[in-house]
Design an enzyme around this catalytic site. Sequence first.
Site, PDB file in Angstrom:
ATOM      1  N   LYS B  84       0.840  -1.206   0.000  1.00 41.61           N
ATOM      2  CA  LYS B  84       0.000   0.000   0.000  1.00 41.61           C
ATOM      3  C   LYS B  84       0.876   1.256   0.000  1.00 41.61           C
ATOM      4  O   LYS B  84       0.611   2.208  -0.729  1.00 41.61           O
ATOM      5  CB  LYS B  84      -0.915   0.011   1.223  1.00 41.61           C
ATOM      6  CG  LYS B  84      -2.084  -0.953   1.115  1.00 41.61           C
ATOM      7  CD  LYS B  84      -3.151  -0.696   2.157  1.00 41.61           C
ATOM      8  CE  LYS B  84      -2.706  -0.974   3.559  1.00 41.61           C
ATOM      9  NZ  LYS B  84      -2.470  -2.366   3.873  1.00 41.61           N
ATOM     10  N   CYS B 168     -12.356   1.925  16.079  1.00 36.12           N
ATOM     11  CA  CYS B 168     -11.178   1.071  15.898  1.00 36.12           C
ATOM     12  C   CYS B 168     -10.257   0.980  17.103  1.00 36.12           C
ATOM     13  O   CYS B 168      -9.538  -0.001  17.224  1.00 36.12           O
ATOM     14  CB  CYS B 168     -10.385   1.469  14.650  1.00 36.12           C
ATOM     15  SG  CYS B 168      -9.412   2.950  14.797  1.00 36.12           S
ATOM     16  N   MET B 169     -10.248   1.956  18.006  1.00 34.66           N
ATOM     17  CA  MET B 169      -9.280   1.819  19.092  1.00 34.66           C
ATOM     18  C   MET B 169      -9.747   2.355  20.432  1.00 34.66           C
ATOM     19  O   MET B 169      -8.953   2.507  21.351  1.00 34.66           O
ATOM     20  CB  MET B 169      -7.928   2.412  18.706  1.00 34.66           C
ATOM     21  CG  MET B 169      -7.970   3.803  18.119  1.00 34.66           C
ATOM     22  SD  MET B 169      -7.785   5.090  19.331  1.00 34.66           S
ATOM     23  CE  MET B 169      -9.354   5.786  19.489  1.00 34.66           C
ATOM     24  N   MET B 344      -7.514  -4.686  16.166  1.00 33.94           N
ATOM     25  CA  MET B 344      -8.976  -4.717  16.120  1.00 33.94           C
ATOM     26  C   MET B 344      -9.590  -5.917  16.858  1.00 33.94           C
ATOM     27  O   MET B 344     -10.697  -5.830  17.368  1.00 33.94           O
ATOM     28  CB  MET B 344      -9.466  -4.724  14.680  1.00 33.94           C
ATOM     29  CG  MET B 344      -9.104  -3.486  13.909  1.00 33.94           C
ATOM     30  SD  MET B 344      -9.633  -1.981  14.718  1.00 33.94           S
ATOM     31  CE  MET B 344      -8.114  -1.080  14.722  1.00 33.94           C
ATOM     32  N   GLY B 381      -5.025   1.298  13.604  1.00 40.91           N
ATOM     33  CA  GLY B 381      -5.247   1.006  12.196  1.00 40.91           C
ATOM     34  C   GLY B 381      -5.128   2.223  11.312  1.00 40.91           C
ATOM     35  O   GLY B 381      -5.008   2.099  10.097  1.00 40.91           O
ATOM     36  N   GLN B 382      -5.188   3.416  11.892  1.00 41.31           N
ATOM     37  CA  GLN B 382      -5.188   4.642  11.088  1.00 41.31           C
ATOM     38  C   GLN B 382      -3.946   5.477  11.398  1.00 41.31           C
ATOM     39  O   GLN B 382      -3.385   5.393  12.491  1.00 41.31           O
ATOM     40  CB  GLN B 382      -6.438   5.464  11.390  1.00 41.31           C
ATOM     41  CG  GLN B 382      -7.731   4.723  11.065  1.00 41.31           C
ATOM     42  CD  GLN B 382      -8.934   5.612  11.234  1.00 41.31           C
ATOM     43  OE1 GLN B 382      -9.278   6.371  10.341  1.00 41.31           O
ATOM     44  NE2 GLN B 382      -9.598   5.516  12.373  1.00 41.31           N
TER      45      GLN B 382
END
Lengths: 98, 799
Positions: B84, B168-169, B344, B381-382
């Site tokens: 990515k 997500c967190m 997650m 995740g971000q």
Amino acid sequence: MPVTGLVAHLRGDPSGWPETIARLGADARVTVGPREGGRVALVTETTAAAEDAALFAALEATEGVSQLFVVFHDFSDVPEIEGTVPRRLRGRPCSDET
Amino acid sequence: MQRRDVIKGMAMAAATAAIGARDAVGQPPARPAPRTADGVAFQKAPCRFCGTGCHVQVGVERGRVVSIQGDAMAEVNRGLLCVKGYHVGLALYGTDRLTQPLLRRGDRHEPISWDEAIDIVARRIHRDPSRFGFYISGQSTVPEGFAASKLVKAGLGTNHLEANARLCMASAVTGFLATYGVDEPAGCYDDLDQCDVLIFWGNNPAEMHPILFSRVIDRRARGEQVVLIDIGTRRTRSTEHCQHYLEMRPHGDLAIALGVAHLLVREGTYHREFVEAHCAFRALQAENPTLQGEAIDFEEYRRRLEPYTPEHVEALSGVPAAQIRMLAELFGNRDLRITSLWCMGANQHTRGTAVNTLIHGLHLLSGHFGRAGDAPTSLTGQPSACGTVREVGTLCHTLPGGRVVTNPAHRADAEQLWNVPEGRIRGEIGYHTVEMFRRFNLPRSEGGDIDTIWVQVTNPGQTMPNQNEYFRRARALEDKFLIVSDVYPTETTRAADLILPSALWVEKNGVYGNSERRTQQWFKMVDPPGEARDDCWQTIAVAHRLLELGHEGMRDRDGRFLFHTEDAQGREVPIWQWSRYYDVNVDERLFEEYRAFTRFKHKDIAPYQEYVRARGLRWPVVEQPDGSWRETRFRFVEGEDPYVEAGKGVQFYHSTTSDDRAQVFFHPYEPPPEVPDAEYPLWLCTGRVLEHWHSGSMTMRIAPLRRAMPQAYCEMHRADAARLGVANGETVIVETRRGQMEIPIWIDGRGRPPEGTVFIPFFDERLLVNALTLHEYDPFSKQPDYKKCAARVRRRGAA
């Protein structure tokens, strides 16, 4: 004409690394650079983005390669930059039923 | 020399630098990337995708990004990139970028001017700010998040600000707060270079954080012994590299952690000295439980753990008792260094806070804390879930720098720092994400008191759980208005009443904060397309329009505009005008304003210009006597963390009990809220894939990534497929009590779920699995559980 710089991580016994490196370099589109420990520098040169991706997959799947990472990606003269999410699909989108 | 030869030379130089950099573990690599080559100018930026925080060198030629190079100067990735990151530059150049504001008129979106668009947003807010929700993102930059927080909390005087990081967190946050009294990991990525044992708790870093995973795999290639243990509900690419795989039933992680704690206490292999010096014990109150729980003594802790024998844990989790004993033996061995990673799997969990605190508890109980390689570490995740959401505080209960809205002293402090009148910040917690969208999707007569939501940098039309109830109902309701700032058409923009085209990544200045407390800065390198503009500018422009409409909250104590900005000569710069926005570095101004908030919880950040020079710095970053700024690798550890007092060794200086102790929690095992039954006999798990970033709005437009993973699928065990009579690739109907979808089956695919479980990734906007997922959430973190619900699969045409 994508040009990509890669680092291949070699797996297993170091005595097998020269053979793995030879396998990687067997493709004319691949230039093998220096090795440092279990890592070897590669450069690939292809004619299209799809070919670039396919070659990446092939190198990643090469026997003796543990992981393959990209460190440089030049796409300045790649003509085919696609842009939208395709609508074609085998399944249909979810329903609004609850 | 031909241009092509130059480029090949650059590629080989980058690869050669990267292989050398990998040997310099823990040392900043010495060889910088080229600043210019063959007319291509390079600048640093963090990658736009996951929370790892890899740095890239972005090559720009004639106003266009043409090259991406892994940054050999960056400690995080040392020149390497995943698939990515390799394509991140192409994310800018999809052919359907949003380039002008669009207003819904009937079934169409029609172009309008920016002036009209800003006016519409401001008027929607102005008519009743208490009915307005601002929903931003862990992909928003730190200055964007700070501006949003200032607008909503210091300006509008409401707390209806949320970010998608809630999804997500949030459970990681509550886990850290309950255990240490302060958020975010004590350790860092250096632990991966030092650990002897690495445990993945419901985590698949081989696909989701491949560069971090490579650090460990690379150590093995050098002949080092590292034991990898995967605790999960399905086999993944990470499992292939692990010596041990503990396949658990959903919620089995709770039982496994309890079982290991049981054995450590029963066998006396816990670290008595560490526990006596640094830990206290807690459990939830029987009635009205709070995040902090109540104190219990060690004997009570031991008593509560008694039922969790390895055999009982096997019955609860499905993991053989022998594997529980194996884990306990590892934790009981202090000659080893153990790092736990989770993401997650532990966070998107209706008992996410519990499992997070239990994992911390294992490390504390066993003393696997405070040495390099001994760390309980959550991953994000971000790219700026930590920096923008957790540190800036863009959730409905938080204020910048670790403050909370319910604390009068914190509010007063924030009002002082923001220079707004006393009492401006409200003490009532706003609506968390699920609640905000629930209320947006209800008529006002039924409690739907949120009527306007502004979404920036995220795609809830694809990512909210139970989509039909929590996102799609609003379209049919009167007087609901959805504003969406984004870069591409998405499921959210399609539902929007007003679409605002945004600048993306290096089309604007930015600051991110990654998973290891590392704050990272970059500069704008290219112009955004058409009329697309920075999200931060949009927020400031709306604030100024509110001021023009007479909203007094848009003035500070001195009567000046909330975002008042002056140039070097002391003249006001009208940064609400796009043509003047880049007259000053607004990012730097906001960052310096935010910096004043950060010392309160010892999350000190350095001046903006320090980040211009660095490839990120891990907070707390403290000025040294010689004027330099020093980052912190390991918090709470003497000699590493500048806030630990001499002679303390380890000091949890934000202890919730004010005695420098961390809290070891007991939480009982609890089953999931929805379990398979005769009607819905399968578990449904959802997640991500290597090639696509979250909802795929960027990566599905990058041809090589899309070709590599063109559409979503349903992973299924061969035995389940045989029972249903479905073949590999056959399209089936997957149903839950909330919705259904048609999707092809993948047997023996990349992931291998056990019999009785199916897995569907959520990246594909044409196959919206979140119409099926459950909206139930953790009682403390309010984070929904996307990882488990009851489902059934049937062939098309079958009843």
